[in-house]
Design a protein around this motif. Structure first.
Motif, PDB file in Angstrom:
ATOM      1  N   GLN A 136      11.284   0.700  13.075  1.00  0.00           N
ATOM      2  CA  GLN A 136      11.824   0.914  13.199  1.00  0.00           C
ATOM      3  C   GLN A 136      12.773   1.543  12.778  1.00  0.00           C
ATOM      4  N   ALA A 171      -0.152  -3.361   6.022  1.00  0.00           N
ATOM      5  CA  ALA A 171       1.329  -2.938   5.844  1.00  0.00           C
ATOM      6  C   ALA A 171       2.440  -4.378   6.272  1.00  0.00           C
ATOM      7  N   THR A 173       3.482  -6.998   4.744  1.00  0.00           N
ATOM      8  CA  THR A 173       4.599  -7.300   4.224  1.00  0.00           C
ATOM      9  C   THR A 173       5.752  -6.612   4.422  1.00  0.00           C
ATOM     10  N   GLY A 174       5.518  -4.875   4.632  1.00  0.00           N
ATOM     11  CA  GLY A 174       6.702  -4.115   4.763  1.00  0.00           C
ATOM     12  C   GLY A 174       7.370  -4.269   6.163  1.00  0.00           C
ATOM     13  N   ASN A 178      11.332  -5.084   6.432  1.00  0.00           N
ATOM     14  CA  ASN A 178      12.470  -4.638   7.986  1.00  0.00           C
ATOM     15  C   ASN A 178      12.496  -5.670   8.283  1.00  0.00           C
TER      16      ASN A 178
END
Length: 186
Positions: A136, A171, A173-174, A178
């Motif tokens: 990220q 986390a 799904t996030g 991304n």
């Protein structure tokens, strides 16, 4: 820890302030080189970071980063918690970049998150999140600077992290979103 727990449970600001005072006192009374001093700095950094997240005072985030830097500096190279401290510092720097848009914070975040990945053994409980955090940060740097290697590396790190993330992880799904956004940009 008792003050921190009561603050988290009841939201008493006085407990957060007192916890910070007590941790700073513990650090002041602990000689440099003591095995626990790096842990005290880590706790102090986390306490400042929590207070920043609760109240949004930028000086708390600055103090968190300073304490987390001390934690990293005082943690021996082969210490089992070194990866976590590197990751904590990298994530705090990235968060400050999101607040202030200072490129140096993002550059430093990438360095510390990469070091966290480098010292994390395969199969470690935090391996997935450390890879995804680095991915990220690289994608953020791509958005800022437009360098294709950051996009490609960010995708690789996210894919690696996702391959080690349980379907039930909160986390996941996030991370997937991304990754999808990054793949669309490539």
């Amino acid at each position: 820890n008792a003050l921190k727990n009561r603050f988290q449970r009841l939201g008493e600001v006085g407990d957060a302030d007192r916890a910070l005072e007590v941790l700073q006192e513990a650090i002041a009374h602990t000689p440099d080189g003591h095995a626990r001093k790096c842990s005290y700095y880590g706790s102090l950094g986390n306490a400042f970071h929590r207070r920043f997240q609760m109240f949004g005072d930028a000086s708390d985030l600055d103090s968190a980063i300073e304490a987390k830097r001390h934690a990293v500096e005082q943690t021996p190279e082969r210490h089992s918690e070194r990866g976590g401290r590197l990751s904590d510092l990298g994530c705090a720097l990235r968060e400050r970049f999101e607040q202030l848009s200072e490129l140096k914070d993002l550059e430093d975040a990438v360095v510390y998150l990469q070091r966290a990945v480098d010292v994390t053994p395969e199969g470690h409980a935090d391996e997935a999140s450390r890879y995804c955090n680095l991915g990220q940060a690289l994608l953020e740097r791509y958005r800022r600077l437009g360098k294709l290697p950051d996009l490609n590396s960010g995708i690789e790190y996210l894919e690696h992290g996702l391959s080690r993330t349980a379907d039930t992880h909160s986390a996941k799904t996030g991370f997937l979103v991304n990754l999808a956004n990054a793949l669309e940009k490539r």
